[in-house]
Write an enzyme that holds these catalytic residues in place. Structure first.
Site, mmCIF file in Angstrom:
data_model
loop_
_atom_site.group_PDB
_atom_site.id
_atom_site.type_symbol
_atom_site.label_atom_id
_atom_site.label_comp_id
_atom_site.label_asym_id
_atom_site.label_seq_id
_atom_site.Cartn_x
_atom_site.Cartn_y
_atom_site.Cartn_z
ATOM 1 N N LYS A 235 55.137 -14.308 47.422
ATOM 2 C CA LYS A 235 53.760 -13.854 47.161
ATOM 3 C C LYS A 235 52.972 -14.998 46.524
ATOM 4 C CE LYS A 235 51.069 -10.562 44.318
ATOM 5 N NZ LYS A 235 51.103 -9.360 43.457
ATOM 6 N N ASP A 240 44.877 -12.824 40.447
ATOM 7 C CA ASP A 240 44.735 -11.401 40.771
ATOM 8 C C ASP A 240 43.830 -10.716 39.761
ATOM 9 O OD1 ASP A 240 44.990 -8.844 41.692
ATOM 10 O OD2 ASP A 240 47.104 -8.588 41.126
ATOM 11 N N LYS A 247 41.454 -4.823 37.401
ATOM 12 C CA LYS A 247 42.620 -4.518 36.558
ATOM 13 C C LYS A 247 42.223 -3.679 35.353
ATOM 14 C CE LYS A 247 46.151 -7.553 37.882
ATOM 15 N NZ LYS A 247 46.901 -6.389 38.368
ATOM 16 N N ASP A 259 50.445 -14.869 39.409
ATOM 17 C CA ASP A 259 50.736 -13.950 40.515
ATOM 18 C C ASP A 259 51.195 -14.666 41.795
ATOM 19 O OD1 ASP A 259 51.062 -11.296 41.066
ATOM 20 O OD2 ASP A 259 49.023 -10.964 41.792
ATOM 21 N N ASP A 318 44.181 -3.377 43.983
ATOM 22 C CA ASP A 318 45.084 -4.129 43.096
ATOM 23 C C ASP A 318 46.510 -4.145 43.656
ATOM 24 O OD1 ASP A 318 45.783 -5.667 40.947
ATOM 25 O OD2 ASP A 318 45.777 -4.041 39.472
ATOM 26 N N GLU A 320 47.596 -5.572 46.193
ATOM 27 C CA GLU A 320 47.272 -6.551 47.230
ATOM 28 C C GLU A 320 48.485 -7.353 47.688
ATOM 29 O OE1 GLU A 320 47.149 -7.161 44.108
ATOM 30 O OE2 GLU A 320 48.101 -9.121 43.993
ATOM 31 N N ARG A 322 51.509 -6.547 48.448
ATOM 32 C CA ARG A 322 52.235 -5.983 49.594
ATOM 33 C C ARG A 322 51.496 -6.241 50.895
ATOM 34 N NH1 ARG A 322 52.218 -0.167 46.876
ATOM 35 N NH2 ARG A 322 52.274 -1.559 45.085
HETATM 36 N N1 BES Z 1 50.139 -8.692 40.281
HETATM 37 C C1 BES Z 1 50.270 -7.323 39.975
HETATM 38 C C2 BES Z 1 51.624 -6.967 39.335
HETATM 39 C C3 BES Z 1 51.983 -7.635 38.039
HETATM 40 C C4 BES Z 1 51.915 -6.922 36.866
HETATM 41 C C5 BES Z 1 52.438 -8.938 37.993
HETATM 42 C C6 BES Z 1 52.287 -7.531 35.670
HETATM 43 C C7 BES Z 1 52.794 -9.532 36.802
HETATM 44 C C8 BES Z 1 52.727 -8.835 35.634
HETATM 45 C C9 BES Z 1 50.118 -6.472 41.229
HETATM 46 O O1 BES Z 1 49.294 -7.005 42.220
HETATM 47 C C10 BES Z 1 49.525 -5.165 40.841
HETATM 48 O O2 BES Z 1 48.455 -5.170 40.303
HETATM 49 N N2 BES Z 1 50.218 -4.083 41.109
HETATM 50 C C11 BES Z 1 49.748 -2.780 40.793
HETATM 51 C C12 BES Z 1 50.020 -1.877 41.969
HETATM 52 C C13 BES Z 1 49.474 -0.500 41.813
HETATM 53 C C14 BES Z 1 47.977 -0.535 41.857
HETATM 54 C C15 BES Z 1 50.019 0.356 42.923
HETATM 55 C C16 BES Z 1 50.492 -2.302 39.554
HETATM 56 O O3 BES Z 1 51.692 -2.490 39.474
HETATM 57 O O4 BES Z 1 49.857 -1.740 38.676
HETATM 58 ZN ZN ZN Z 2 49.190 -9.087 42.284
HETATM 59 ZN ZN ZN Z 3 47.257 -6.580 41.987
#
Ligand code: BES
Ligand code: ZN
Ligand code: ZN
Length: 472
Positions: A235, A240, A247, A259, A318, A320, A322
């Protein structure tokens, strides 16, 4: 801080570091009986396997090997602290330990020297010169050096802020590293990505001012032991914000330059295997973009068509990672890979589940492959914990308007992310969610603080085993 390794059987430095199997072995390194007695007493008193003393000759550090490799890495980090606190920049290293033990000690010591000072006007100008003497083979130091520098490169890439590291500059950095170490790098620009209809990458990039890139890294040695390549997908979200689904967690954006940590591990692994000319054919795929809420950004409710042709209802922008990984996983099919491993800072749910202590993994690979990966994880202490991929979790991705949606339900977020990716694979595959371990806000021994370079050593250990196993 810079480090340097050199070989010299007889010490020319005043500071000595002895890494021995047992205290009595110090005799063969020239320590007097009275000193050995003193060491013994202090180790017993401190209930530790390390001690140091300072006398007219200089600093002497003594470490007795632990039963576990991680203990050696941690002791090495403490030795680094002693040297650093005493402002010592040179040390001679002598040992009678086995190769793996010595390897773990040296990697702990050298990884501890890492600093990221690019943006400091005043650099520390410190360095550590480790003169390696008796008992340590050139082979061990060569591999340690390649692996430590690959891990540090991955840390640098993660620590590099997005103000420099947009997708285009990321590709430049990957090319620079490829040229230096000998792996091939091909970069698709936005036009090419559009012509291929990589809808996941393009959707995530829509709210951004900066174009995306798709990077293909390849190490193809003449005498590769595998017929079909191992593909590593990383990734590469260079920043992000969450996009329009900005966020929600306070201060979480502060560290979102991390990220692209999954892809940094891919770059690090390719660096180490090509430097050391490992006889395994490996391909790295890195979709790179930032995730922004710009005027034309993909919006919750949008339906996009992925590179594979599947349609996805985007319900949270968010989620993104995947989307871009799915396009890369589909691209990987053309190689008819032996195995695909994807690495990603994918979910907060993985962080909530296991914290920074390990990596959440899942996939459809054979038990044999899973065990090999888990064993590598234990060996390098980047431990894997497998989550289930039960079909019921997949039902949480059902969409009313498209083939699937990019969002699961209120629980099992790390798993539903994996279930999403599963839609885009038709080969043996493992997913690694490194969100917890990729970036640390508080320091942890030789792993340090901020970017850890996690998974470089894991991938290297696995690939090295693959190279030697199939050679037989
Ligand atoms: N980049 C984040 C995940 C992340 C969180 C990385 C903490 C490093 C530290 C990812 O893109 C994300 O935001 N995921 C969301 C998905 C959700 C919206 C389904 C998450 O985990 O909250
Ligand atoms: Zn991310
Ligand atoms: Zn994200």
């Amino acid at each position: 801080m810079n480090y340097k390794l050199s070989h010299k059987t007889k010490s020319t430095f005043s500071n000595q570091l002895f890494f021995v199997k047992k205290v009595a072995d110090l005799k063969q390194f020239g320590l007097s009986a009275s000193k050995i007695k003193l060491v013994k007493e202090n180790l017993a008193k401190l209930k530790l396997n390390r001690w140091h003393f300072n006398d007219a000759d200089g600093l002497t550090l003594i470490v007795v090997e632990e039963d576990d490799l991680e203990g050696n890495r941690k002791n090495a980090h403490e030795c680094f602290n002693v040297l650093n606190n005493n402002k010592m920049e040179e040390v001679h290293f002598a040992t009678n330990g086995g190769d793996d033990t010595v390897f773990s000690f040296l990697e702990g010591l050298l990884l501890s020297t890492y600093t990221f000072e690019k943006y400091k006007s005043e650099k520390s100008n410190q360095h550590l010169h480790v003169q390696v003497g008796a008992g340590c083979s050139k082979e061990v130091t060569n591999v340690v050096q390649a692996l430590v520098s690959a891990t540090m490169d991955a840390r640098d890439l993660v620590n590099e802020p997005h103000s420099y590291l947009n997708a285009t500059n990321y590709s430049k950095e990957i090319k620079r590293i490829g040229k230096r170490d000998g792996f091939k790098v091909e970069v698709f620009n936005k036009k090419k990505i559009e012509s291929l209809k990589m809808g996941g990458v393009l959707a995530v990039n829509k709210g951004s001012v900066q174009p995306p890139t798709f990077n293909i890294l390849e190490w193809k040695p003449k005498k590769a032991t595998n017929k079909q390549p191992i593909v590593l997908v990383g990734k590469g979200v260079v920043y992000d914000t969450g996009g329009l689904s900005l966020k929600p967690t306070p201060n979480s954006m502060d560290i979102m330059k991390c990220d692209m940590g999954g892809s940094a591990a891919v770059v690090g692994a390719l660096s180490a295997i090509s430097k050391l000319q490992l006889p395994v054919h490996v391909i790295g795929l890195i979709p790179a973009t930032d995730n922004r809420p710009g005027l034309d950004a993909v919006a919750p409710g949008d339906v996009i068509t992925m590179y594979s042709g599947k349609t996805v209802e985007v319900l949270n922008t968010d989620a993104e990672g995947r989307l871009i990984l799915a396009d890369a996983l589909h691209y990987a099919k053309k190689y008819k890979p032996q195995l695909v491993i994807d690495l990603a800072t994918l979910t907060g749910a993985a962080v909530a589940a296991i914290g920074p202590q390990g990596i959440v993994t899942m996939g459809n690979a054979s038990e044999e492959v899973k065990n090999k990966l888990k064993n590598s994880g234990e060996a390098v202490y980047e431990r894997l914990v497998e989550f289930p991929m039960w079909k019921e979790y997949g039902e949480m991705l059902k969409s009313e308007v498209a083939d699937i949606k990019n969002l699961g339900g209120p629980y099992a977020g790390a798993i539903t992310a994996g279930k999403f990716l599963e839609h885009f694979v038709d080969y043996p595959w493992m997913h690694m969610d490194i969100a917890g371990a990729a970036y640390l806000r508080t320091p942890d021994s030789y792993r340090g603080k901020n970017g850890t370079g996690v998974a470089v050593r894991l991938l290297f250990n696995f690939l090295q085993n693959e190279a030697t196993a199939s050679r037989k």
